[in-house]
Design an enzyme around this catalytic site. Structure first.
Site, PDB file in Angstrom:
ATOM      1  N   HIS A 185      64.847 -21.467  -8.847  1.00  0.00           N
ATOM      2  CA  HIS A 185      64.926 -22.083  -7.531  1.00  0.00           C
ATOM      3  C   HIS A 185      66.253 -21.796  -6.838  1.00  0.00           C
ATOM      4  CE1 HIS A 185      66.220 -24.988 -10.622  1.00  0.00           C
ATOM      5  NE2 HIS A 185      67.172 -25.288  -9.770  1.00  0.00           N
ATOM      6  N   ARG A 287      54.437 -18.690   3.469  1.00  0.00           N
ATOM      7  CA  ARG A 287      54.063 -19.460   2.277  1.00  0.00           C
ATOM      8  C   ARG A 287      53.591 -20.839   2.723  1.00  0.00           C
ATOM      9  NH1 ARG A 287      59.360 -17.400   1.240  1.00  0.00           N
ATOM     10  NH2 ARG A 287      59.432 -15.820  -0.405  1.00  0.00           N
ATOM     11  N   ARG A 323      49.772 -16.407   3.639  1.00  0.00           N
ATOM     12  CA  ARG A 323      49.232 -16.439   2.278  1.00  0.00           C
ATOM     13  C   ARG A 323      48.559 -17.785   2.057  1.00  0.00           C
ATOM     14  NH1 ARG A 323      53.512 -15.987  -2.438  1.00  0.00           N
ATOM     15  NH2 ARG A 323      53.854 -18.170  -1.875  1.00  0.00           N
ATOM     16  N   ASP A 440      56.229 -11.613  -9.004  1.00  0.00           N
ATOM     17  CA  ASP A 440      55.178 -11.817  -9.997  1.00  0.00           C
ATOM     18  C   ASP A 440      54.743 -10.500 -10.633  1.00  0.00           C
ATOM     19  OD1 ASP A 440      54.561 -14.505 -10.541  1.00  0.00           O
ATOM     20  OD2 ASP A 440      53.636 -14.747  -8.576  1.00  0.00           O
ATOM     21  N   ARG A 450      59.473 -15.456 -15.366  1.00  0.00           N
ATOM     22  CA  ARG A 450      60.464 -15.338 -14.302  1.00  0.00           C
ATOM     23  C   ARG A 450      61.406 -16.525 -14.218  1.00  0.00           C
ATOM     24  NH1 ARG A 450      56.915 -15.749  -8.785  1.00  0.00           N
ATOM     25  NH2 ARG A 450      58.939 -16.166  -7.860  1.00  0.00           N
ATOM     26  N   CYS A 487      56.318  -7.975   0.064  1.00  0.00           N
ATOM     27  CA  CYS A 487      56.876  -9.225   0.581  1.00  0.00           C
ATOM     28  C   CYS A 487      57.746  -9.938  -0.443  1.00  0.00           C
ATOM     29  CB  CYS A 487      55.775 -10.159   1.075  1.00  0.00           C
ATOM     30  SG  CYS A 487      54.588 -10.646  -0.194  1.00  0.00           S
TER      31      CYS A 487
END
Length: 562
Positions: A185, A287, A323, A440, A450, A487
């Site tokens: 984050h 998002r 998305r 991803d 990740r 992206c």
């Protein structure tokens, strides 16, 4: 004498400033007397938990939309019955309040870590709440970022989401963490805010408050007590980058005129307002999960329509790629991914997430698509929708049918699973466009979570294996005669932008603040050179060698800025 600490770069740029250490948790006493007044101790601990939750709620009231959701989610943890129950159980058996809190927090966070994926990341939140409660019980200063009154370099072992969400880019010049990872984050938010950052920096927490450091977010190097020569060099580079970023305007293109659309990533209507005021050609990734996270029930079509209208309107006739809901794994929903009807998942990153969740809960997708179609009609903004975590042609076909039924004409898919990259020609043939999510894609290509900092090197977007899959996806897009964008945050790396263009990518979407330098990088290289850079990077045997190979072919004007 200056000295260097080394870590993993996660947000580019440079800064020189004085260290401010994040307030560490207060140490627990070596021995705490057992409790004799069980009920009174439970009440005291409950008051401390509620005081922490109330404090977080208060901070949320004046925070931005994204920060508000994080703070409220952390407040929910402070009120969580399972966590409090684990603490009360220890008090009932005679543990003192501090020992009980520490034990209960360790029990819950350890079980989360064992589950991996999203849950491992949430363990940070649980421990953050525990540290805040312990501080309350001891009457010590609250843990986390202290009040900041002047620009500084923020240093910590790690930052809890509640602290990261409220970072002030006017005061925080850079972030240095001893832990953390590329997909954490802190890394993501620092990049969004344009704050240079490095993680996995050994020795960071030993830096004394007030120590002057130079942080290089491009290399992960932290120089302690930098000399005047280094300071001047960094200032010169920063000024040169600003000049370069402002030198070109308008649509993205290579030196010989090959078009590469430069787009922005957004997550909220506030992001949209900021990005729309910059020189971008639209949005490559909106998002939408922020609208859903932290809610106990799905937002209505009307509620969604209003949010989407606010986000679309600032872009006018510039296209916005949306998305659809990407929940599951690191983004759970109380009403869809948890509870009695949700499947138990030992590894949520490989479970029901993205489009797979929509297949299981089709009404969620239908409502979202209906709201997007209404918002598009209200604003006149061209809307393109794409589905996350698509793995097969059948999934792409099903999603296209759902979108078309709601009146949305332009439909695409995310390429973030190796299967989708390998079968891109077939999958993209069922839709109108594709977009690669490099974060991803790297995770699944390298079998590296990740969220785990020690695996950051494997998640480097310069890994040749990841570039090979990108190339395969681009080849499939050409064969299907479909445009393919990127992206992921790697699109905002000016050198990587040239490589991606050389691989055949037609659009790049990134944090709006990075567009100017990427536009400059493309404008100083021909398409032929970009292709040479891509071939050289793929031929290398490591991420480091891949970047070096591309850099050797770069124009001097770009090399001097990196």
């Amino acid at each position: 004498m200056s000295r260097e600490l080394h870590g993993v770069p996660v947000s580019p740029g440079w800064a020189v400033g004085k260290v401010v250490q994040v307030t560490a948790p207060p140490p627990l006493p070596a021995h705490e007397e057992p409790t004799t007044a069980v009920d009174a101790t439970k009440a005291r601990v409950a008051d401390a938990f509620e005081a922490v939750a109330t404090s977080l709620d208060r901070r949320a009231q004046s925070a931005t939309a994204a920060a508000r959701d994080v703070l409220q989610a952390t407040a929910m943890i402070a009120r969580d019955k399972t966590l409090r129950g684990a603490v009360d159980e220890r008090i009932s058996t005679g543990s003192g309040p501090l020992t009980a809190v520490a034990g209960g927090v360790e029990q819950i966070s350890s079980s989360f870590i064992a589950l991996g994926g999203y849950f491992a990341d949430r363990a940070i939140d649980v421990r953050d709440v525990g540290n805040r409660v312990v501080a309350r019980l001891l009457g010590a200063p609250d843990t986390g970022v202290p009040p900041l009154t002047e620009p500084c370099v923020l240093v910590a072992h790690d930052l809890a989401p509640a602290d990261t969400a409220t970072l002030n880019s006017d005061l925080v010049q850079a972030v240095v963490l001893a832990a953390g990872g590329r997909g954490g984050h802190t890394a993501i938010i620092a990049a969004q805010l344009g704050i240079p950052a490095a993680v996995q920096v050994a020795g960071a927490t030993a830096l004394a408050r007030g120590t002057v450091v130079a942080v290089d977010g491009d290399t992960g190097t932290v120089t302690v007590d930098p000399d005047d020569e280094l300071r001047e060099a960094l200032q010169h580079k920063a000024a040169a980058r600003m000049t370069a970023a402002s030198r070109h305007t308008g649509p993205g293109r290579t030196k010989d005129g090959h078009p590469v659309a430069l787009l922005a990533n957004i997550g909220t209507p506030q992001d949209a307002q900021i990005a729309a005021a910059t020189d971008v050609e639209g949005v490559g990734l909106f998002r939408t999960e922020v609208l859903f996270l932290g809610h106990h029930a799905a937002p209505t079509v009307e509620e969604q329509t209003e949010i989407y209208r606010e986000a679309l309107a600032p872009f006018g006739d510039r296209p916005v790629v949306v998305r659809t809901l990407d929940a599951g794994a690191d983004k759970p929903l109380d009403f869809a991914t948890t509870g009695e009807t949700a499947p138990e998942e030992s590894n949520p990153a490989l479970g029901v997430r993205g489009l797979r969740l929509s297949l299981r809960n089709p009404d969620l997708l239908t409502d979202q698509l209906r709201a997007l179609a209404r918002a598009a009609e209200l604003t006149g903004t061209p809307v393109r929708v794409m589905a996350p975590m698509v793995s097969t042609t059948a999934e792409a076909t099903w999603f296209a049918e759902q979108a078309h039924e709601q009146g949305l004409a332009s439909v695409g898919v995310m390429i973030e699973v190796p299967a989708a990259a390998l079968r891109a020609e077939n999958i993209l043939g069922a839709v109108d466009f594709g977009s690669v999510g490099t974060n991803d894609l790297a995770q699944y290509t390298m079998a590296a979570d990740r969220t785990l900092g020690p695996l950051a090197e494997l998640l480097d977007p310069w890994q040749p294996a990841t570039l090979d899959l990108l190339a395969r996806a681009a080849d499939g897009a050409r064969a299907a005669d479909r445009p393919l964008g990127v992206c992921g945050e790697s699109a905002g790396d000016p050198l990587m932008a040239c490589v991606l263009t050389g691989l055949g990518v037609s659009s790049l979407s990134m944090t709006a603040g990075r567009v100017g330098l990427v536009r400059f990088a493309l404008g100083t290289h021909t398409l032929a050179t970009c292709r040479e850079m891509a071939s050289a990077a793929r031929a290398a045997d490591s991420a480091l060698l891949a970047r070096e190979a591309a850099l050797r072919l770069a124009d001097d004007t770009l090399r001097d800025l990196l």
